[in-house]
Design an enzyme around this catalytic site. Sequence first.
Site, mmCIF file in Angstrom:
data_model
loop_
_atom_site.group_PDB
_atom_site.id
_atom_site.type_symbol
_atom_site.label_atom_id
_atom_site.label_comp_id
_atom_site.label_asym_id
_atom_site.label_seq_id
_atom_site.Cartn_x
_atom_site.Cartn_y
_atom_site.Cartn_z
ATOM 1 N N LYS A 39 0.842 -1.196 0.000
ATOM 2 C CA LYS A 39 0.000 0.000 0.000
ATOM 3 C C LYS A 39 0.877 1.246 0.000
ATOM 4 O O LYS A 39 2.081 1.200 0.298
ATOM 5 C CB LYS A 39 -0.912 0.017 1.221
ATOM 6 N N ASP A 56 -1.404 -1.849 10.734
ATOM 7 C CA ASP A 56 -1.726 -1.716 9.308
ATOM 8 C C ASP A 56 -2.450 -2.925 8.739
ATOM 9 O O ASP A 56 -2.976 -2.856 7.625
ATOM 10 C CB ASP A 56 -0.448 -1.494 8.492
#
Length: 410
Positions: free
Chosen positions: A108, A235
Amino acid sequence: MAAMAASHFFCNRHVNSSSDCILKISNPLGDGSLRPYVSSHKPKGSSSFQTKCRNSRTHVVKATSDSSKHDKKQVELVYNLDEKLNRLADEVDMNAGLSRLSLFSPCKINVFLRITSKRPDGFHDLASLFHVISLGDKIKFSLSPSKSTDRLSTNVPGIPLDERNLIIKALNLYRKKTGSDKYFWVHVDKRVPTGAGLGGGSSNAATALWAANQFSGGLATEKELQEWSGEIGSDVPFFFSSGAAYCTGRGEIVEDIPSPLPLDLPMVLIKPPQACSTAEVYKRFRMDVSSTVEPLTLLEKISKNGISQDVCVNDLEPPAFEVLPSLKRLKQRIVAAGRGKYDAVFMSGSGSTIVGVGSPDPPQFIYDEEDYKDVFLSEATFITRGDQQWYTEPSSSNATSYTDKSSCVG
């Protein structure tokens, strides 16, 4: 049984390949019928007979049938053996249950990252637009005969292969939460550099949870997997979004949103071999010199107008540039060399990856100068996933081509 019989027809020791690639199959029944000879050997699964048959690429099978003592007939059967064997492997897998699975584990970027407060527990609250991109690892999972140990391997040195690895942590967590007794052999084809601010390890953990749930027939819901994954890292829950999310708290509070950006928007990732310690970056962070812009204002601007330099705010850049001064110089040079080429240039996460959005190509100085001969380079695009599906690697070579001028480990 039909699938098994057919696999023996093509693969057992009673089928002999001649030098001209014609298979001669005797019919011991002598009753005028054309039947395969089936031995009593039982392969352990589709993977074993696929391996044995991989080199059998004949297209013509000749069989002799005795309809009487004096009358012999020869019949030619034409097969596409590759297609036949693949179909048989699929049938065996369906009958035997899932035994192996290959998944894409994408990373990401943080399109913007605002630090909003420091918490009593020592962590910081953040507000960030996370988005999955097309750079990722490939992970192969196979059921292990062991009932006590997972086995992990990877293609790069320096990656922990024990309980320190987030994949092993994820598999242990899944068994703890569900009572599953399944253990795995896992191989990671590592493409995402570590210490890069790209969440590669977090993605691996989320992918492992997803895989374990597939092998167990979906004992947990996606929502449960997402909630559990916060125990592994801040995350990890994001990767159970659709691919774009507004994340708050430590990052574990995930608000799924439609992608506010074109999925074909190109970007280039440039990461020097030096990594940034996340702990050291946060240690040097100072709230009094950080941005004051409202995160939701940034999200609204991006949703309306797309990416521009002014909306790609990262409050962790100043402390990261203190930790790694050469990273600040790299960003400045990319900005100067890429005027009119990139819509925005910014650092992802806590570093040390610099992202240039708007072009897949790095500035020429990255190739020309000795100081940058060991940087990691990759082009990428934004990606998402469908409901009840995991991420898939884009088929477009433009979205997935990948240049590594050094090692995958930062």
